[in-house]
Scaffold this motif. Structure first.
Motif, PDB file in Angstrom:
ATOM      1  N   TRP A   5      10.339  -2.554  -5.695  1.00  0.00           N
ATOM      2  CA  TRP A   5      10.927  -2.960  -6.964  1.00  0.00           C
ATOM      3  C   TRP A   5      10.554  -4.419  -7.163  1.00  0.00           C
ATOM      4  CZ3 TRP A   5      12.868   0.744  -3.872  1.00  0.00           C
ATOM      5  CH2 TRP A   5      13.287   1.935  -4.471  1.00  0.00           C
ATOM      6  N   PRO A   6       9.339  -4.671  -7.655  1.00  0.00           N
ATOM      7  CA  PRO A   6       8.824  -6.046  -7.697  1.00  0.00           C
ATOM      8  C   PRO A   6       9.583  -6.909  -8.688  1.00  0.00           C
ATOM      9  CG  PRO A   6       7.360  -4.560  -8.866  1.00  0.00           C
ATOM     10  CD  PRO A   6       8.379  -3.699  -8.194  1.00  0.00           C
ATOM     11  N   ASP A   7       9.633  -8.188  -8.373  1.00  0.00           N
ATOM     12  CA  ASP A   7      10.272  -9.164  -9.233  1.00  0.00           C
ATOM     13  C   ASP A   7       9.195 -10.105  -9.754  1.00  0.00           C
ATOM     14  OD1 ASP A   7      12.150 -10.627 -10.565  1.00  0.00           O
ATOM     15  OD2 ASP A   7      12.859 -11.725  -8.803  1.00  0.00           O
ATOM     16  N   ASP A   8       8.307  -9.547 -10.588  1.00  0.00           N
ATOM     17  CA  ASP A   8       7.159 -10.310 -11.067  1.00  0.00           C
ATOM     18  C   ASP A   8       7.511 -11.250 -12.215  1.00  0.00           C
ATOM     19  OD1 ASP A   8       5.577  -8.896  -9.293  1.00  0.00           O
ATOM     20  OD2 ASP A   8       4.952  -7.419 -10.775  1.00  0.00           O
ATOM     21  N   VAL A  60       5.477   3.335  -6.335  1.00  0.00           N
ATOM     22  CA  VAL A  60       4.913   3.370  -4.987  1.00  0.00           C
ATOM     23  C   VAL A  60       3.690   2.459  -4.984  1.00  0.00           C
ATOM     24  CG1 VAL A  60       3.826   4.780  -3.202  1.00  0.00           C
ATOM     25  CG2 VAL A  60       5.726   5.718  -4.556  1.00  0.00           C
ATOM     26  N   VAL A  61       3.687   1.467  -4.100  1.00  0.00           N
ATOM     27  CA  VAL A  61       2.531   0.581  -3.949  1.00  0.00           C
ATOM     28  C   VAL A  61       1.667   1.135  -2.824  1.00  0.00           C
ATOM     29  CG1 VAL A  61       1.740  -1.748  -3.451  1.00  0.00           C
ATOM     30  CG2 VAL A  61       3.846  -1.395  -4.745  1.00  0.00           C
ATOM     31  N   ALA A  62       0.442   1.489  -3.160  1.00  0.00           N
ATOM     32  CA  ALA A  62      -0.431   2.185  -2.206  1.00  0.00           C
ATOM     33  C   ALA A  62      -0.931   1.252  -1.113  1.00  0.00           C
ATOM     34  CB  ALA A  62      -1.605   2.813  -2.938  1.00  0.00           C
ATOM     35  N   ARG A  63      -0.892   1.749   0.112  1.00  0.00           N
ATOM     36  CA  ARG A  63      -1.597   1.108   1.230  1.00  0.00           C
ATOM     37  C   ARG A  63      -2.936   1.805   1.442  1.00  0.00           C
ATOM     38  NH1 ARG A  63       2.867   1.793   5.706  1.00  0.00           N
ATOM     39  NH2 ARG A  63       1.184   1.097   7.087  1.00  0.00           N
ATOM     40  N   ARG A  64      -2.950   3.101   1.159  1.00  0.00           N
ATOM     41  CA  ARG A  64      -4.192   3.866   1.280  1.00  0.00           C
ATOM     42  C   ARG A  64      -4.122   5.049   0.325  1.00  0.00           C
ATOM     43  NH1 ARG A  64      -3.976   5.105   6.397  1.00  0.00           N
ATOM     44  NH2 ARG A  64      -3.338   7.273   6.194  1.00  0.00           N
ATOM     45  N   VAL A  65      -5.218   5.275  -0.383  1.00  0.00           N
ATOM     46  CA  VAL A  65      -5.349   6.429  -1.266  1.00  0.00           C
ATOM     47  C   VAL A  65      -6.585   7.197  -0.837  1.00  0.00           C
ATOM     48  CG1 VAL A  65      -5.627   7.248  -3.633  1.00  0.00           C
ATOM     49  CG2 VAL A  65      -4.276   5.190  -3.189  1.00  0.00           C
ATOM     50  N   THR A  66      -6.399   8.500  -0.583  1.00  0.00           N
ATOM     51  CA  THR A  66      -7.519   9.333  -0.131  1.00  0.00           C
ATOM     52  C   THR A  66      -7.665  10.550  -1.051  1.00  0.00           C
ATOM     53  OG1 THR A  66      -6.980   8.710   2.147  1.00  0.00           O
ATOM     54  CG2 THR A  66      -8.510  10.545   1.841  1.00  0.00           C
ATOM     55  N   PRO A  67      -8.837  10.720  -1.680  1.00  0.00           N
ATOM     56  CA  PRO A  67      -9.994   9.817  -1.714  1.00  0.00           C
ATOM     57  C   PRO A  67      -9.711   8.607  -2.593  1.00  0.00           C
ATOM     58  CG  PRO A  67     -10.390  11.699  -3.134  1.00  0.00           C
ATOM     59  CD  PRO A  67      -9.093  11.967  -2.444  1.00  0.00           C
ATOM     60  N   GLY A  68     -10.360   7.505  -2.265  1.00  0.00           N
ATOM     61  CA  GLY A  68     -10.115   6.269  -2.983  1.00  0.00           C
ATOM     62  C   GLY A  68     -11.038   6.089  -4.169  1.00  0.00           C
ATOM     63  N   ASP A  69     -10.783   5.047  -4.924  1.00  0.00           N
ATOM     64  CA  ASP A  69     -11.628   4.655  -6.049  1.00  0.00           C
ATOM     65  C   ASP A  69     -12.383   3.407  -5.615  1.00  0.00           C
ATOM     66  OD1 ASP A  69     -12.579   3.367  -8.452  1.00  0.00           O
ATOM     67  OD2 ASP A  69     -11.196   4.613  -9.601  1.00  0.00           O
ATOM     68  N   PRO A  70     -13.715   3.431  -5.604  1.00  0.00           N
ATOM     69  CA  PRO A  70     -14.480   2.287  -5.084  1.00  0.00           C
ATOM     70  C   PRO A  70     -14.252   0.991  -5.849  1.00  0.00           C
ATOM     71  CG  PRO A  70     -15.924   3.865  -6.196  1.00  0.00           C
ATOM     72  CD  PRO A  70     -14.600   4.526  -6.055  1.00  0.00           C
ATOM     73  N   ALA A  71     -13.761   1.076  -7.089  1.00  0.00           N
ATOM     74  CA  ALA A  71     -13.553  -0.128  -7.886  1.00  0.00           C
ATOM     75  C   ALA A  71     -12.140  -0.682  -7.740  1.00  0.00           C
ATOM     76  CB  ALA A  71     -13.846   0.159  -9.359  1.00  0.00           C
ATOM     77  N   ILE A  72     -11.302  -0.012  -6.945  1.00  0.00           N
ATOM     78  CA  ILE A  72      -9.911  -0.452  -6.785  1.00  0.00           C
ATOM     79  C   ILE A  72      -9.632  -0.708  -5.308  1.00  0.00           C
ATOM     80  CG2 ILE A  72      -7.485   0.130  -7.133  1.00  0.00           C
ATOM     81  CD1 ILE A  72      -8.319   1.998  -9.376  1.00  0.00           C
ATOM     82  N   GLU A  73      -9.129  -1.902  -5.013  1.00  0.00           N
ATOM     83  CA  GLU A  73      -8.767  -2.265  -3.642  1.00  0.00           C
ATOM     84  C   GLU A  73      -7.243  -2.237  -3.494  1.00  0.00           C
ATOM     85  OE1 GLU A  73      -8.863  -6.129  -0.622  1.00  0.00           O
ATOM     86  OE2 GLU A  73      -9.947  -6.186  -2.542  1.00  0.00           O
ATOM     87  N   PRO A  74      -6.705  -1.365  -2.652  1.00  0.00           N
ATOM     88  CA  PRO A  74      -5.248  -1.350  -2.459  1.00  0.00           C
ATOM     89  C   PRO A  74      -4.719  -2.719  -2.051  1.00  0.00           C
ATOM     90  CG  PRO A  74      -6.232   0.603  -1.472  1.00  0.00           C
ATOM     91  CD  PRO A  74      -7.374  -0.296  -1.875  1.00  0.00           C
ATOM     92  N   MET A  75      -3.578  -3.071  -2.619  1.00  0.00           N
ATOM     93  CA  MET A  75      -2.917  -4.342  -2.316  1.00  0.00           C
ATOM     94  C   MET A  75      -1.516  -4.026  -1.800  1.00  0.00           C
ATOM     95  SD  MET A  75      -4.982  -6.889  -3.049  1.00  0.00           S
ATOM     96  CE  MET A  75      -3.903  -8.264  -3.324  1.00  0.00           C
ATOM     97  N   PRO A  76      -1.404  -3.652  -0.532  1.00  0.00           N
ATOM     98  CA  PRO A  76      -0.111  -3.210  -0.008  1.00  0.00           C
ATOM     99  C   PRO A  76       0.927  -4.324  -0.009  1.00  0.00           C
ATOM    100  CG  PRO A  76      -1.693  -3.508   1.769  1.00  0.00           C
ATOM    101  CD  PRO A  76      -2.461  -3.649   0.495  1.00  0.00           C
ATOM    102  N   VAL A  77       2.187  -3.919  -0.037  1.00  0.00           N
ATOM    103  CA  VAL A  77       3.262  -4.913   0.012  1.00  0.00           C
ATOM    104  C   VAL A  77       3.284  -5.558   1.391  1.00  0.00           C
ATOM    105  CG1 VAL A  77       4.704  -3.800  -1.727  1.00  0.00           C
ATOM    106  CG2 VAL A  77       4.934  -3.130   0.656  1.00  0.00           C
ATOM    107  N   ASP A  78       3.579  -6.838   1.428  1.00  0.00           N
ATOM    108  CA  ASP A  78       3.755  -7.564   2.684  1.00  0.00           C
ATOM    109  C   ASP A  78       4.700  -8.726   2.424  1.00  0.00           C
ATOM    110  OD1 ASP A  78       2.284  -9.576   1.430  1.00  0.00           O
ATOM    111  OD2 ASP A  78       0.418  -9.026   2.416  1.00  0.00           O
ATOM    112  N   THR A  79       4.860  -9.578   3.398  1.00  0.00           N
ATOM    113  CA  THR A  79       5.818 -10.675   3.266  1.00  0.00           C
ATOM    114  C   THR A  79       5.167 -11.984   2.831  1.00  0.00           C
ATOM    115  OG1 THR A  79       5.565 -11.187   5.627  1.00  0.00           O
ATOM    116  CG2 THR A  79       7.354  -9.682   5.011  1.00  0.00           C
ATOM    117  N   SER A  80       3.868 -11.942   2.503  1.00  0.00           N
ATOM    118  CA  SER A  80       3.178 -13.195   2.170  1.00  0.00           C
ATOM    119  C   SER A  80       3.729 -13.830   0.898  1.00  0.00           C
ATOM    120  CB  SER A  80       1.672 -12.946   2.029  1.00  0.00           C
ATOM    121  OG  SER A  80       1.413 -12.024   0.975  1.00  0.00           O
ATOM    122  N   GLY A  81       4.295 -13.023   0.019  1.00  0.00           N
ATOM    123  CA  GLY A  81       4.819 -13.569  -1.228  1.00  0.00           C
ATOM    124  C   GLY A  81       6.257 -14.042  -1.134  1.00  0.00           C
ATOM    125  N   ILE A  82       6.873 -13.889   0.035  1.00  0.00           N
ATOM    126  CA  ILE A  82       8.255 -14.332   0.217  1.00  0.00           C
ATOM    127  C   ILE A  82       8.234 -15.763   0.741  1.00  0.00           C
ATOM    128  CG2 ILE A  82      10.429 -13.889   1.394  1.00  0.00           C
ATOM    129  CD1 ILE A  82       9.632 -10.971   1.630  1.00  0.00           C
TER     130      ILE A  82
END
Length: 225
Positions: free
Chosen positions: A131-134, A168-190
């Motif tokens: 539940w992002p707080d953008d 749902v924020v994807a960490r991995r999508v199979t099969p993937g889209d070559p033009a899209i890079e998953p950006m999984p949630v992490d704590t770097s923005g906290i």
């Protein structure tokens, strides 16, 4: 000697207060690191099915594994990445095997790929509920007609794509889209700036003591002349 007592006490008390503030920030640092470690453990935990009853506080960052279908349609959220520049997060509708429709944040695509065709169809997704707080007070209103979103406003996005207000924020999508890079949630923005704050308070304490010593030495020299 008594003439130096007041400035000496003033200097020691002031330095003591500043050191106390620094120690308090070190305690906050320890607490924050514990919170971040707990979040990281939750992010990397075992994947679960989508919850039936949604509780944003209890389920934030909950890992989920989905099987189903990425449906046509994609919302673009304008973002910027260091050393890359402007681009977009791509949010698409996803239909699970049991027929639920949710929002899927597929990841980042560069600005030059913003109008590229998006892969749809059967897919397996490993990701995290979020539940992002953008949005902040300076965030512009979304340009829904132009498909330029400035925040991941879950309610409005769900209405636009006809899904549940569940992202749902994807960490991995199979099969993937070559033009899209998953950006999984992490704590770097906290934010975790308590160490910098502590260093600032300790530095001010040192400066305070130096200024106190300088004042006393100067008063002493003045008294001797």
């Amino acid at each position: 000697m008594t003439r130096y007592l007041a400035p000496l006490l003033f200097g020691l008390i002031g330095a003591g207060i500043l050191v106390g503030l620094g120690l308090w920030q070190m305690q906050r640092l320890s607490w924050k690191e514990g919170v971040l470690a707990e979040i990281e453990d939750r992010i990397g935990g075992d994947a679960r099915p989508l919850p039936v009853m949604v509780d944003p506080e209890a389920q934030r960052y909950q890992p989920v594994a989905l099987e189903g279908e990425i449906l046509p349609g994609a919302l673009r959220v304008l973002v910027s990445r260091k050393q890359i520049g402007a681009g977009y997060l791509i949010v698409s509708p996803f239909r699970t095997e049991d027929g639920r429709l949710v929002l899927l944040d597929r990841g980042f695509t560069r600005d030059e790929n913003k109008d590229a065709a998006r892969r749809s169809g059967p897919a397996e997704v490993l990701g995290n509920l979020h539940w992002p707080d953008d949005r902040t007070s300076s965030t512009p209103e979304n340009d829904v007609a132009g498909n330029i979103w400035f925040a991941r406003d879950i309610g409005a996005m769900a209405e636009a794509l006809g899904t549940e207000p569940l992202l749902v924020v994807a960490r991995r999508v199979t099969p993937g889209d070559p033009a899209i890079e998953p950006m999984p949630v992490d704590t770097s923005g906290i934010p975790n700036d308590h160490l910098q704050y502590a260093i600032t308070w300790f530095s001010l304490a040192v400066v305070w003591l130096i200024m106190t010593a300088y004042y006393i030495v100067r008063q002493r020299k003045t008294g001797e002349t």
